[in-house]
Design an enzyme around this catalytic site. Structure first.
Site, short mmCIF file in Angstrom:
data_model
loop_
_atom_site.label_atom_id
_atom_site.label_comp_id
_atom_site.label_asym_id
_atom_site.label_seq_id
_atom_site.Cartn_x
_atom_site.Cartn_y
_atom_site.Cartn_z
CD GLU A 107 46.05 -5.13 -31.47
OE1 GLU A 107 46.78 -5.25 -32.48
OE2 GLU A 107 44.82 -5.32 -31.49
CB SER A 111 51.31 15.51 -29.77
OG SER A 111 50.36 16.01 -30.68
CE LYS A 169 58.12 9.80 -31.34
NZ LYS A 169 57.83 8.88 -30.24
CE LYS A 186 62.30 18.03 -32.69
NZ LYS A 186 62.84 18.16 -31.35
CE LYS A 234 56.18 5.61 -33.49
NZ LYS A 234 54.98 5.99 -32.78
CB CYS A 292 70.66 -38.20 -34.24
SG CYS A 292 69.31 -37.05 -34.47
O1 D41 Z 1 63.09 12.05 -28.62
C1 D41 Z 1 61.89 12.35 -28.53
N1 D41 Z 1 61.05 11.49 -28.02
C2 D41 Z 1 61.39 13.65 -29.03
C3 D41 Z 1 60.10 14.05 -28.72
C4 D41 Z 1 62.22 14.53 -29.78
N2 D41 Z 1 63.50 14.20 -30.09
N3 D41 Z 1 61.74 15.70 -30.21
C5 D41 Z 1 60.47 16.10 -29.94
N4 D41 Z 1 60.04 17.29 -30.38
C6 D41 Z 1 58.81 17.71 -30.11
C7 D41 Z 1 58.39 19.05 -30.65
C8 D41 Z 1 58.72 19.18 -32.10
C9 D41 Z 1 56.92 19.25 -30.47
C10 D41 Z 1 59.14 20.09 -29.89
C11 D41 Z 1 59.59 15.26 -29.17
C12 D41 Z 1 58.29 15.76 -28.92
N5 D41 Z 1 57.93 16.97 -29.41
C13 D41 Z 1 57.28 15.04 -28.15
N6 D41 Z 1 57.49 14.16 -27.20
C14 D41 Z 1 56.30 13.75 -26.74
C15 D41 Z 1 55.33 14.37 -27.42
C16 D41 Z 1 55.94 15.21 -28.29
#
Ligand code: D41
Length: 675
Positions: free
Chosen positions: A35, A82, A116, A290, A314, A432
């Site tokens: 939200e 980010s 993530k 990546k 996500k 019942c």
């Molecule tokens: O596990 C994560 N939260 C995570 C965050 C991850 N595995 N890789 C990430 N890689 C990046 C870059 C590609 C910019 C090096 C990230 C984040 N950034 C990130 N975490 C918070 C903002 C960006």
């Protein structure tokens, strides 16, 4: 019109600032992240259309976090970028297309895939292999110096291992609170009368932001590296190679990090992690993809504050807000009354949810929930959706209290609340109709008599139309009478009839389980069957005899005694036997004599053709064996089905006795075997 939008913008700013404060400064968010993200998105949408309205105090001008604490700020030498988000496979395809438009050299790209982690991004600086600084990401340009706190995190190396690291090295990663630690911490807090943290990320944030690092030291935090920042000498030509180097220097990586080739494999990775999400030790909210090759990363560069070579794919949000429309009261198999929240349908955790469990009266009181409220619903994995909190600020004036009924909604008889128990129950038993329905559903379920084609809807109609009263009545149904059930043609009726005949041949433990005795699950039923061998022995067992059985304590023993004391239950059991329910006679075992395989440690591997592996395990355990999952020097016998692999090789190496399925089956025949 314009003034309407301006008003909307101002309202959004106010709301977002309020929630940003709760989230960042208090670590006590009121609304779900999904939200918050939507509010922010709406704000950005208006500001993009009307750049002249963007004010300096707009929340959009401050993407990082506010600090109320006295931490020193530190500038990141290299900004911490980010991540752009993707929500669908199409978004992911768009991500790859943009890469290929910019750099068409490679037909198939290698991607490094990572979970993530849902924690806080931090930067660690090592000089000559020594941790000299740790900072939060902050707004990406400036963060807070949290060195003293990060030094307390057990898996953060204070000194790097090896010698081949750059003299100056910045490691970036995520600090999380693992789920197990979070639950423990909340339990402790509850005992101390402190408010529990709403989720592991807020607990991690609250722990890292302690001014007294002695407190941080008591919190179960963990760090996982995901990239590098500044480095005095470059190393590695791919992202995964860099992560591997970090690992060799003692930095922790998530076990799930994996390089894959092509987008199809990225999608497979996403699905795999999504399905295993609940089994992971930490909370995650997606995967990060990546481009693996550093040369390609450099060609792609970044836009605004996010790299073109990375994206966060996500998962569907596990928490959403919606309205509570009504509370229904359901009667369970054993009479327990469960309040069920009827919700305005909402998409959460990947499905549309319109019901959520409210557990019991205590839970309703704890949540202080009223009909008409806006509530936060959580659906994690296959768990039944739960109401986690109420947004009291949004309570309408006409919100109504939830009234717990005093009589059973199905049979109208009075309800009882047992001292010291949270549950309210209907004690009418099989009088019942609701309990009758549940009893029959349980009786025919997969782990009980496993009656094919007898679904819940059919059971409900059979009871409502008074075609049956008890499970035993099922066997008196003729195919003709079954067609009285809606949408049941002669063919399905005949199939159901046949399935009922087939189900009469069962096992003693399934039969015990099918009776639906309180707290007698399939495992307890198996122990009871093994212990008592015959139904008569079980039926007449005393409290003392019952508690001798593994897994049976005082409470379960009382439930068993109460069940077999009721005339009605005995009538149903007799009718079932009368109808022809039977099970193979057990191989008679002298009580004092140990089982054929008593104490033997057995491992099963490969595929079996006659018996399922689960049944084989059960049967072997019935003969006294201990069935374990992996081969070790303690293993006595490996039973190898078709296509047995590494376990067989290992057993051969260790010189462990190996048998095939046929030899195993011989154990179950009555002939004595030589083990
Ligand atoms: O596990 C994560 N939260 C995570 C965050 C991850 N595995 N890789 C990430 N890689 C990046 C870059 C590609 C910019 C090096 C990230 C984040 N950034 C990130 N975490 C918070 C903002 C960006």
């Amino acid at each position: 019109m314009t003034s309407d939008i301006l008003q909307q913008l101002n309202d959004l700013k106010k709301t977002i600032n309020h929630h940003a404060y709760l989230y960042h400064s208090e670590d006590k968010p009121e609304i779900p992240d999904s939200e918050y993200d939507r509010l922010m998105h709406s704000l950005l949408e208006i500001e993009t259309a009307h750049p002249e309205w963007v004010s300096e105090d707009s929340p959009s001008q401050r993407v990082g976090s506010v600090s109320l604490t006295a931490f020193e700020t530190v500038a990141h030498e290299m900004p911490m970028l980010s991540l752009d988000n993707a929500f669908t496979d199409e978004d992911l395809e768009g991500f790859e297309k943009r890469i290929k438009d910019k750099d068409p050299r490679e037909a198939t790209l290698i991607y490094c895939c990572e979970p993530k982690l849902d924690g806080l991004a931090v930067s660690l600086i090592y000089e000559k292999g020594v941790l000299v600084q740790a900072a939060t990401r902050g707004d990406g340009v400036r963060g807070e110096n949290i060195t003293r706190n990060v030094r307390t995190i057990r898996n953060v190396p204070l000194n790097l291992m090896g010698t081949d690291w750059p003299v100056r090295l910045e490691v970036r990663g995520e600090v999380v609170m693992p789920k197990s630690g979070f639950e423990q911490l909340n339990k402790q807090n509850l005992k101390k009368g402190l408010k529990p943290f709403v989720n592991p990320r807020n607990a991690a944030a609250g722990s890292l932001r302690q001014l007294d690092s002695k407190i941080t030291a008591t919190r179960p935090l963990a760090f996982y590296a995901y990239s590098v920042g500044i480095m005095s000498s470059p190393f590695g030509t791919s992202h995964i190679a860099r992560l591997d180097a970090l690992k060799s220097w003692g930095l922790p990586l998530s076990k799930e990090v994996k390089a894959v080739s092509g987008l199809q494999n990225v999608m497979t990775y996403y699905q795999d992690i999504l399905h295993r999400r609940n089994a992971l030790p930490y909370e995650i909210d997606g995967v990060v993809i990546k481009v693996d090759e550093i040369d390609i990363q450099n060609i792609l560069g970044f836009v605004a504050r996010a790299p073109r070579w990375a994206v966060a794919y996500k998962f569907p949000a596990q928490e959403e807000m919606t309205a509570l429309l009504q509370v229904d009261f359901q009667v369970g198999r054993t009479g327990t009354i469960t309040p069920v929240a009827k919700l305005e349908p909402v998409f959460v955790g990947g499905v549309t949810v319109s019901n959520a469990s409210l557990h019991n009266a205590d839970e309703i009181a704890r949540l202080n929930v009223k009909i008409g409220d806006t509530v936060v619903v959580r659906r994690a994995g296959d768990v039944i959706p739960q109401i986690v909190s109420v947004i009291e600020r949004l309570r309408p004036e006409n919100a109504r209290d939830v009234l717990f009924p005093s009589s059973c909604p199905a049979c109208s008889l009075p309800l009882e609340r047992i001292e010291g128990e949270a549950a309210v129950r209907c004690t009418a038993g099989l009088i019942c109709p609701a309990q009758r329905k549940e009893a029959v559903k349980h009786f025919s379920s997969r782990k009980a008599l496993d009656i094919d084609g007898l679904g819940d809807k059919i059971v409900e109609q059979l009871i409502e139309k008074e075609l049956i009263q008890t499970p035993a009545d099922l066997f008196k149904l003729s195919p003709g009478s079954m067609t009285l059930v809606e949408r049941m043609g002669p063919k399905s009726a005949q199939n159901l009839y046949n399935a009922l005949q087939r189900s009469k041949e069962t096992t003693f433990s399934r039969f015990i389980y099918s009776l639906g005795i309180r707290e007698v699950g399939e495992v307890t039923a198996r122990y009871l069957a093994q212990h008592f061998v015959t139904l008569e022995a079980l039926r007449h067992a005393s409290h003392e005899q019952l508690i001798e059985v593994q897994d049976v304590g005082k409470v379960v023993a009382e439930h068993l005694l109460a069940f077999f004391k009721q005339t009605q239950n005995n009538e149903v059991i007799d009718a079932l036997l009368e109808a022809g329910i039977h099970w193979p006679h057990p191989v008679t075992r002298n009580e004092n004599e140990a089982g054929l395989l008593e104490g033997k440690v057995i491992v099963l591997t490969g595929t079996f053709s006659v018996m399922s592996r689960t049944d084989a395990k059960q049967a072997l355990e019935g003969l006294g064996a201990k069935v374990t999952g992996s081969v070790s020097s303690k293993t006595d016998i490996l039973i190898a089905g078709a296509a047995a692999g590494s376990k067989r090789t290992k057993a051969e190496q260790l010189g462990i006795k190996i048998m095939d399925e046929e030899q195993m089956m011989a154990f179950f025949s009555s002939e004595p075997q030589d083990t």
